[in-house]
Structures are given as structure tokens and as C-alpha cells.
Design a protein around this motif. Structure first.
Motif, short mmCIF file in Angstrom:
data_model
loop_
_atom_site.label_atom_id
_atom_site.label_comp_id
_atom_site.label_asym_id
_atom_site.label_seq_id
_atom_site.Cartn_x
_atom_site.Cartn_y
_atom_site.Cartn_z
N CYS A 135 0.87 -1.18 0.00
CA CYS A 135 0.00 0.00 0.00
C CYS A 135 0.90 1.23 0.00
O CYS A 135 1.74 1.41 0.90
CB CYS A 135 -0.89 0.03 1.25
SG CYS A 135 -1.82 1.57 1.35
N CYS A 138 -0.28 3.50 3.35
CA CYS A 138 0.02 3.16 4.77
C CYS A 138 1.17 2.16 4.88
O CYS A 138 1.59 1.82 5.99
CB CYS A 138 -1.23 2.61 5.45
SG CYS A 138 -1.64 0.92 4.94
N CYS A 160 -6.37 -0.73 -0.65
CA CYS A 160 -5.93 -1.22 0.66
C CYS A 160 -7.14 -1.41 1.58
O CYS A 160 -7.96 -0.49 1.73
CB CYS A 160 -4.95 -0.21 1.28
SG CYS A 160 -4.43 -0.65 2.95
N CYS A 163 -6.67 1.15 4.68
CA CYS A 163 -6.83 2.63 4.61
C CYS A 163 -7.43 3.08 3.28
O CYS A 163 -7.44 4.26 2.97
CB CYS A 163 -5.46 3.29 4.81
SG CYS A 163 -4.37 3.10 3.36
ZN ZN Z 1 -3.09 1.22 3.26
#
Ligand code: ZN
Ligand code: APR
Length: 261
Positions: A135, A138, A160, A163
Motif C-alpha cells: 500500500c 500506509c 488497501c 486505509c
Molecule cells: Zn493502506
């Protein structure tokens, strides 16, 4: 290629391998075509079906449409966690098991050298590895096995779960830097080698394609196993214009014979 010619060339390659102390094997997509993974520049290869200009990090980041295209390329060609090592990968792993291999430097992202038995710390993956998806927001890392079913169910641009951020396969796209430490160590190993074998690469993408040059400039012998011509052919002691599986099987059989294995 006539068997007679292949056997003579494989014998010369085996002599060089037996006499070497620091053998480095350098591979490209051509070592994995016999595992069912298409290469890039052969007829029918990935760049005949998709436009490499679409496969850049800037485009990936810039538009959902480009991300959709790149996930499709990956899904149709490279995203195979099901592929199995073929005779060529197994032959290279045999060289490791016989104590004749310093390391593998690969442009491939398919993890097949490790699956064939070469330990992770002896495989330098210049273009990353498809086994993980990152990701970009994050930093969470997903195993490919968590993402592939989502693509198979028709999700075009997986995001993701943590997030909702942008997911990107842990591979090097055009316009991206290669992993610095891997590139540095691979260069060191190439320059320290006394024999360098190229298997299945057109040697046209840099900086990866510098590796055989570093080796030869530092005095290493060069062997090339490739179905088509490469810019380094005239610097090679042996050029085997044959399929990697049969060529490397013949070469390793010759090494075993000479070592009495
Ligand atoms: Zn993420
Ligand atoms: N046996 C031997 N050689 C083979 C085989 C085989 N079974 N199949 C294909 N080849 C040869 C082809 O003739 C070609 O010369 O392997 C070579 C593959 O070359 P490319 O498709 O250009 O792959 P590669 O050299 O790995 O590309 C380098 O380009 O697009 C980028 O990031 C991508 O890592 C890749 C880089």
C-alpha cells in the motif's frame, strides 16, 4: 540446434563451470517461458500485447484508468503464483546444491529461482518480486495470495483494506528506481565473479543489462544461453542458441559428470 552442437557447447560450458570459483547466473524472462510465463520481447510477448509506455510509475499513480490497465497486464501475464520452476531453474539450483553457484541476479519477479531451491539470500531481484503487494499510503504489505482472488473475482483496481489507499505490486515499474542495496550488491557480485552465465534475456534494459558488462570488464568468462541474439554475444566464450531448459540440463549433466556426482 543439432543435439551434437548442443552437447559440444554444453561440454565447453561445463568445463568452464567446473574450473570457476565464483559463478554468477544472470536471468531474464526467457528462463521462465517454459514455466508458462510470457516474456516481453519475443513474438507474442507482453510488449506485443500491451504498450510499455502504459507501464510507468507516473501513469500508475496518475490515473485510475492507467492503474486498471496495469493490473490487467499483471493479471494476464505476470501475476501467476501458480507457475512452477522449469528444468532451467532446477539446473541453476543444482549448481547451488553442488556448491558451484555464488548467486543469481535476476530481472524476473516470479520467485521461481527460490521455488527451485536457491536460498533467498543468493537471489538478487533487480526488478522486485510479485509475491507481495504494497500500500503506497500506509505501507501495509499483502501477500499476492490475498489480492489475486480479488482480481479473479473481477475487482479491477484493488485498494488497501486498511486505509483504502493505492496498492501497487512490489515490482519496479518503468521510471522507478531499482532497489539501491540490491543493485549495489548485484554489481559487486558481478565484478567479483570469474564466470558469468546469462540465461533468457535480450540485455536491452538498463541498469540490469550492465551486469554482464561489469563481469566481463572485470575479467570474468561469459556464457550466454538465449534463443535470440544479444549485444553481448561477441564477448561470450560460449553462446548456446537453444531453449534454456534443455541447454542448462545438458550443461549441469556435464558438470556432474566432471565432478563425479
Ligand atoms: Zn493502506
Ligand atoms: N530459452 C532460451 N531463451 C528464451 C526462451 C527459452 N525458453 N524463451 C525466450 N527466450 C529469450 C528470448 O529470445 C529473448 O531474447 O529470452 C529473451 C527474453 O528477453 P525479454 O523478453 O526482453 O526479457 P528480459 O530481457 O528479461 O527483459 C528485461 O524488460 O520489460 C522489462 O522489466 C522487464 O525485467 C524485464 C526487462
Amino acid at each position: 540446434m543439432e543435439n551434437r552442437d548442443l552437447n559440444a557447447l554444453a561440454a565447453r560450458a561445463a568445463d568452464l563451470i567446473v574450473g570457476s570459483q565464483k559463478l554468477v547466473v544472470f536471468t531474464g524472462a526467457g528462463i521462465s517461458t517454459e514455466s508458462g510465463i510470457p516474456d516481453f520481447r519475443s513474438p507474442g510477448g507482453i510488449w506485443e500485447r500491451f504498450d510499455p509506455d502504459d507501464f510507468t510509475i507516473d501513469k500508475f499513480r496518475s490515473s485510475p484508468d492507467s492503474r486498471r490497465k496495469q493490473w490487467r497486464i499483471l493479471k494476464e501475464g505476470l501475476l501467476t503464483d501458480k507457475a512452477a520452476p522449469n528444468a532451467a531453474h532446477i539446473a541453476v539450483a543444482e549448481l547451488y546444491r553442488m556448491g558451484k553457484l555464488d548467486c543469481v541476479i535476476t530481472q524476473n519477479i516470479d520467485n521461481l529461482h527460490q521455488k527451485a531451491g536457491v536460498p533467498d539470500d543468493r537471489v538478487f531481484e533487480l526488478h522486485g518480486n510479485m509475491q507481495f503487494v504494497l500500500c503506497l499510503d500506509c505501507g501495509r504489505r499483502y501477500p499476492l495470495g490475498d489480492i489475486k482472488p480479488r482480481l479473479d473475482r473481477g475487482e479491477e483496481i484493488p485498494d488497501c483494506l486498511e486505509c483504502r489507499g493505492m496498492l501497487k505490486p512490489d515490482i519496479v515499474m518503468f521510471g522507478e528506481q531499482l532497489p539501491y542495496d540490491v543493485l549495489q550488491e548485484a554489481g559487486r557480485r558481478a565484478m567479483a565473479s570469474d564466470l558469468f552465465i546469462v540465461i533468457g534475456s535480450t540485455l536491452v534494459v538498463y541498469p540490469a543489462a550492465f551486469m554482464p558488462l561489469y563481469a566481463v570488464e572485470a575479467g570474468a568468462g561469459l556464457i550466454i544461453v538465449n534463443l535470440s541474439a544479444t549485444p553481448m554475444d561477441d564477448r561470450a566464450a560460449v553462446v548456446i542458441r537453444a531453449k534454456a531448459g534443455e541447454a542448462m540440463s545438458a550443461v549441469v549433466a556435464g558438470v556432474k559428470e566432471r565432478l563425479g556426482r
